[in-house]
Design a protein around this motif. Sequence first.
Motif, mmCIF file in Angstrom:
data_model
loop_
_atom_site.group_PDB
_atom_site.id
_atom_site.type_symbol
_atom_site.label_atom_id
_atom_site.label_comp_id
_atom_site.label_asym_id
_atom_site.label_seq_id
_atom_site.Cartn_x
_atom_site.Cartn_y
_atom_site.Cartn_z
ATOM 1 N N HIS A 265 7.945 18.181 -48.200
ATOM 2 C CA HIS A 265 8.834 18.960 -49.065
ATOM 3 C C HIS A 265 8.400 18.724 -50.518
ATOM 4 N N ARG B 293 4.713 19.738 -43.321
ATOM 5 C CA ARG B 293 6.058 19.172 -43.213
ATOM 6 C C ARG B 293 6.561 18.625 -44.551
ATOM 7 N N LYS C 223 9.109 20.058 -53.319
ATOM 8 C CA LYS C 223 10.036 20.218 -54.444
ATOM 9 C C LYS C 223 10.512 18.881 -54.995
ATOM 10 N N GLN D 143 14.457 18.904 -42.783
ATOM 11 C CA GLN D 143 13.645 19.257 -43.936
ATOM 12 C C GLN D 143 12.761 18.086 -44.363
ATOM 13 N N GLY D 144 11.509 18.395 -44.708
ATOM 14 C CA GLY D 144 10.589 17.388 -45.195
ATOM 15 C C GLY D 144 10.113 16.442 -44.106
ATOM 16 N N LEU E 262 18.319 16.195 -48.419
ATOM 17 C CA LEU E 262 17.452 17.043 -47.607
ATOM 18 C C LEU E 262 18.266 17.589 -46.441
#
Length: 853
Positions: free
Chosen positions: A444, A442, A446, A419-420, A415
């Motif tokens: 993620h 927030r 994917k 991110q995330g 990440l």
Amino acid sequence: MTERTKASLDLLYSISRELTEQLDLRELLQRVLQLTLEAVGAPAGSILVLDEHGEVTEGAIAYGGKVHDHSAEQLRDTYEQGLAGWVVENRQAVLIQDTSKDKRWLQKPDDKTDGASRSVISVPLLARENIVGALTLARRKPNGFSEEDLALATAIADQAGVAVSNAHLFRAEQERRRFASTLQEIARTISSTLDPTSVFEQVLEQLRRVIEYDSASVFLVNDDHLKPVAAFGFADIKEVLNHSLPIDEGGLGVEVFKAGKIMVVTDVQQESAWVERGRLQESGLIRGWIGAPLIVRDRVVGVLNVDSHRVGAYGLKDAELVSAFADQAATAVANAQLYGEIQRRVQSMTALTETARSVTASLDLDEVLQRITERTMDSLEVEAASLALIDEKTGELEFRVASGRGAEQVVGLRLMKGQGLAGWVVDHKEAVFVSDVQSDPRFHSKVDELIGYTTRVMASVPIQVQDKIIGVIEAINPRGDDLAPEQVELLRGIADLAGTAIVRAQLFKETQAARQRYASLFEDSIDTILITDLAGEITDANNRAETMLGLPRTELLGLDISNLHVMDKDFLSADLSELSLGETISYDSQVTNEQEGYLPVEVHVKKIDIGAVSFLQWILRDISERLELAKLRSDLTSMIFHDLRSPLGNIISSLELLKESLIGDDETVQSVLSIASRSSRRASRLVESLLDLDRLETDQAVLNKSETSIGALVAEAVEEVHPTAEAKGQLLRMELAPGLPKVLMDVDMVRRVLINLLENAIKFSRGGDLVQISVRQEGDHLQIAVKDSGVGISPRDQERIFEKFTRLGGQERPKGLGLGLAFCRLAVEAHEGKIWVESEEGKGSTFTFTLPV
């Protein structure tokens, strides 16, 4: 005293004695009424008793030749609207000869007594200045009572008032004891079990001993509802227990819960808020109602309800009783909560202990990380757990290990910074718990798409070491609906353990790598390395030691280091343990080689710590080649000196003779001769410096000292180097402080020092630069400084330039033998002076030396 009076007194004494022996209030009231009626010859009457709030609580009525008890309801109207109420309010006895003419008498059309009363006596019952009731006597005919009857009734009432008060106290004491006993029994039940449900049932059952009710129930808050946990007196208990009260919809119980105060309702059917119970079949029967809050640590956790099918069944006294039982129920809740908290803490501590034992059982980093996620899954009962560490180079989060569903696909994922949810945790340095992950911006998504998994609930906690975040640990999808707060706290504890375990494993890995590097350096070193204890006994030796000393390692171990080389007592004390940690002692010595005899070595001994034990590290460096090279240099220097000194002297003499012999002023010839003379003298100084270097190094130099003017010597040196400076377009400047004293010195040696420093300044300066020499007195020394504005000298080179054969690199630096500054240092020190340099690269240098006055 008349016979009637005597009879009245005897009667009062008899009544007083009989009343003082009676403590049951109901029986007492019947007896008082009966005795009074007999005393005055009245066929009918009544007696009522008031509580501390002025309400009728007990009473008795006599008619038809019989005394009837439990008549409080019948007497309430008489008290509130009739003559008895007036007597109590005015604290006066009353004799009415004709009730039809007195408005204070309440006429009852449905009177169940022996007919309408026409004459009555009503007197208050007094006890310790307090009105406790009223006594009323009646006859069917007018003028049926005399004043003597009134006086006798008043006297009897006074006796009865005291007896009623005593009976009241006795009943109150009995009720208090019964209430205390009931509370004690409930307290014993609470202390004997930690299951609040069984305690609530006991509370409701015991409550019935002190207050009459038709039904009762206990509700506890659960999320946004009040949920029934115990019920008593209902026909269908299951229906009641399945009926929760939404807090946001209101209701009497909800009002009590929100206000945190007890509530007494005369008739709930008249209250609009009673819709809360409308769905229960039995709710329509309930009239009188009490609701008491259950309060634990200043927080309302539930409600105790008491129901009656009778309107106005409960008063303030009843509310106090119910409140006391509500406190007992709240205590049961508190105990259960405390026990639950203790159990959860024990479970958390057990989980942390097992986690600590698991992760500290290994020092392999990958194994430690895997154990952390496995323990996280087991302890928090989640579907998956993962652990990511920060990449120091990129700042990315790399998932190093995972357990549970999708673990194989998660490992290796990265990440980007921030991110995330995990990235947010790292950036904000705080834990996050999300009960609906899919709706959190927030998240993620994917990662879910990649592994084909749906994350519902997630807790993400930073792994922190001191003030530094090194990674994140995540717990995903609990087997229940949600993660409890104590589970999130448990995850924090696991993260703390993880930080310590990870750093420990990393340090072990680094230590192992360092040990391997040290072992490699130790074994592959071109120098002999021996390790001894503080007594000098050899404990380890490298490969080179076997070669140099001609002994295998097995024979070297255990030998005393002093048996292998000559220890220099000037540097080492007899007690080797006195060496300071980290201090290095160096000296030259010889070691014994079994095959080749003695070898010259340079010895470096240093005290080191290996673990918690101190050792000595001995490095023996073979200096045979260095000594041979030094001898070669010495032989070369001697050869140069002896082979060049005499010819140079002849050349200089010849040039001087030739210069004086030539007739005429041919400038070209004179210039050529001057150049040849300067060059010859320079070569001669170089030869002399070589000779002096050897002598000065071995303390064999003989100084021919004489008192000389330093100013004159500086002028000679400047005159000598002036043509060279002029040829480069440089300016020479002298600054001589006034009044300089003469100095005792070797004139030729100091002159060469001055010329060397000036020639260096000219050599390393550019065309057009200024070269300055200054002399001033500083205390008992003269300080001579030569300053240039050339290329300068780096700090790391400023010490070694005074060593023999040292030459600084760089394309801009002129080449030389590296003897000039070495000679200057030895010459100045031979005069008990000091020499040093101050320089900054690109901004020139200043060489300074001192001579004692």
